[in-house]
Motif scaffolding. Structure first.
Motif, PDB file in Angstrom:
ATOM      1  N   MET A  81       0.832  -1.209   0.000  1.00 46.82           N
ATOM      2  CA  MET A  81       0.000   0.000   0.000  1.00 46.82           C
ATOM      3  C   MET A  81       0.860   1.251   0.000  1.00 46.82           C
ATOM      4  N   ALA A 162     -10.078  -0.561   5.629  1.00 42.55           N
ATOM      5  CA  ALA A 162      -8.852  -1.052   6.265  1.00 42.55           C
ATOM      6  C   ALA A 162      -9.090  -1.463   7.706  1.00 42.55           C
ATOM      7  N   LEU A 190      -6.851  -1.978  -2.371  1.00 46.81           N
ATOM      8  CA  LEU A 190      -6.445  -2.606  -1.109  1.00 46.81           C
ATOM      9  C   LEU A 190      -6.534  -4.124  -1.221  1.00 46.81           C
TER      10      LEU A 190
END
Length: 483
Positions: A81, A162, A190
């Motif tokens: 990320m 997240a 993600l």
């Protein structure tokens, strides 16, 4: 630029990236321009059934994966990320509208959650409790609760998924994520980081569709053992009912209408300047944003003057422009809502100090708005605006301020500014909110719980509390075998 910076859109089911072929699609719009960024495939009933079957099978694999390996995958995903942060942030700004600097910060903080929960995966423990009888061993184990259905909105398309993904995966749960359809590419990015980090196929799945249909099918399935939702109060109530039908626990992070108590002894200039920045960050589309500014009477006019001046200095524009501080609203519905709330407040007797109207340019732009002396009869004193409107009202005593701050069923975040230590203690204890900031507006950190009280939800995400919702306690009492 937009086409080359925006990834193709997919469903992610059973380890496969599924395109639109044979499925209905929805347009994803750049709210700063009105241009179409891409077409989002919507899951069919068969797609969701396949996702549920995969979640059930993959849970048995992931729950048996040792914590150190789960931690390795999450840490690797966090690294990816950060390496891809500029690309992910660009997509986030294109589809959600917030300034690119805010998008970068959000992606990096999302990575922090994966890193934090990677370590939490290694700290899941139990205990041995001495028995009252000889020859008996008593154990308490904490085990993953089961497959999870998680639902997240469009306003924070990196950090909200997240929190749920990292905690559930760290605990050993499989998870089906349904992000907001307005900003899908960020959540898919993600998911790709997790896939590239070596997460076993099927442990994470990402689906999109008509929200009511998707939630109904997923939550009703006996496969799903835990539900997590971030969004509005009405939808939260509906999903609570659906989860209750299957006796399934649900974590809810719902709306807010953040009060700010500014006492006369506070640093008025700082409280006003920082308050304007906080209120209009994310174009006001933030559940923990300060909304109702309650200022002690002696400081009211000075605060209002400084607050309006700071508001008028904000630079409004496309989030891709480096000078932009305030981007567009997410969709035309938000624009119409802002207009209606302002018109109602003024009709009820509020004073419009600045803003109050759409900005004449492409996209969904609304001028940052400050309303003073807003009467209690105005809708905005009861409804979460979720947009760039700030409300100013005076109060006299501590008791008066707390009464107004705690009046609503919203109890997510609250703030207070004072130099007096006793007042700080009193408001910290007296404010009804899951998160309280005193002499500051920034109250979120990966290592701390994030959640509300009353009708703003229950349960926490983040911190050591964040993983607990994805674990279940099992008590084992074992007697020694007797020949």
């Amino acid at each position: 630029m937009q086409k080359s910076s925006y990834d193709p859109l997919h469903l992610f089911i059973n380890g496969a990236w599924l395109a639109a072929a044979g499925r209905d699609t929805a347009a994803v719009i750049n709210p700063a321009t009105g241009a179409t960024l891409g077409r989002l495939p919507l899951a069919t009933t068969a797609d969701l059934a396949g996702a549920l079957e995969t979640a059930r099978d993959s849970f048995d694999i992931w729950r048996r994966t040792v914590p150190a390996e789960r931690a390795r995958v999450l840490r690797k995903a966090a690294t990816l990320m950060r390496e891809r942060a500029e690309h992910i942030a660009t997509m986030l700004t294109l589809e959600e509208g917030k300034p690119l600097a805010e998008s970068r910060d959000e992606v990096l903080r999302a990575a922090d959650y994966f890193e934090w929960f990677a370590e939490e995966a290694r700290r899941i423990d139990g205990r041995v409790v001495p028995a009252n009888r000889p020859g008996v061993q008593q154990l308490v184990k904490r085990q993953p609760i089961g497959p999870v259905a998680a639902f997240t909105p469009w306003n924070f398309p990196a950090i909200t998924p997240a929190r749920k993904l990292a905690a559930a995966l760290a605990a050993g749960c499989s998870i089906i994520l349904k992000p907001g359809e307005e900003s899908p590419a960020t959540a898919l990015a993600l998911a790709r980081c997790l896939d590239d980090a070596g997460l076993p196929k099927g442990v994470l799945q990402v689906v999109f569709g008509v929200p009511d249909r998707v939630s109904a099918q997923l939550i009703a399935s006996p496969v799903i053992r835990k539900v997590a939702f971030t969004g509005s109060m009405p939808v939260g109530r509906l999903l609570s009912e659906r989860a209750a039908a299957g006796v399934k626990p649900i974590t809810l992070e719902l709306g807010g209408h953040g009060p700010v108590l500014v006492f006369a002894d506070a640093d008025i200039d700082a409280a006003a300047k920082d308050g304007a920045a906080n209120r209009f960050r994310g174009t006001g589309q933030i559940c923990i944003a300060s909304t109702r500014f309650l200022i002690q009477s002696d400081a009211y006019h000075r605060f209002a003057e400084r607050f309006v001046a700071a508001t008028r200095q904000l630079v409004i524009g496309d989030g891709m422009a480096p000078e932009t501080q305030l981007g567009p609203l997410a969709n035309p519905r938000q624009l119409a809502k802002m207009e209606a709330l302002v018109a109602d407040a003024v009709e009820q007797g509020a004073t419009l100090l600045t803003g109050g109207k759409r900005i004449d340019r492409p996209g969904y732009f609304f001028a940052p708005t400050v309303l003073a002396d807003v009467p209690m009869s105005a809708r905005i004193m009861h409804e979460e605006p979720f947009g760039p409107i700030a409300v100013l009202r005076p109060f006299d005593t501590l008791e008066d301020g707390l009464a107004e701050a705690n009046r609503l069923p919203y109890a997510l975040s609250a703030y207070a500014f004072t130099r007096d230590a006793r007042t700080a203690l009193d408001v910290g204890d007296g404010l009804e909110a899951g998160m309280v900031g005193i002499n500051q507006y920034r109250i979120v950190a990966t290592e701390l719980p994030f959640g509300g009280m009353k009708e703003s939800g229950h349960g926490s995400e983040g911190g050591t509390e964040g993983i607990a919702a994805y674990l279940t306690n099992k008590f084992i009492s074992q007697a020694h075998f007797q020949e």
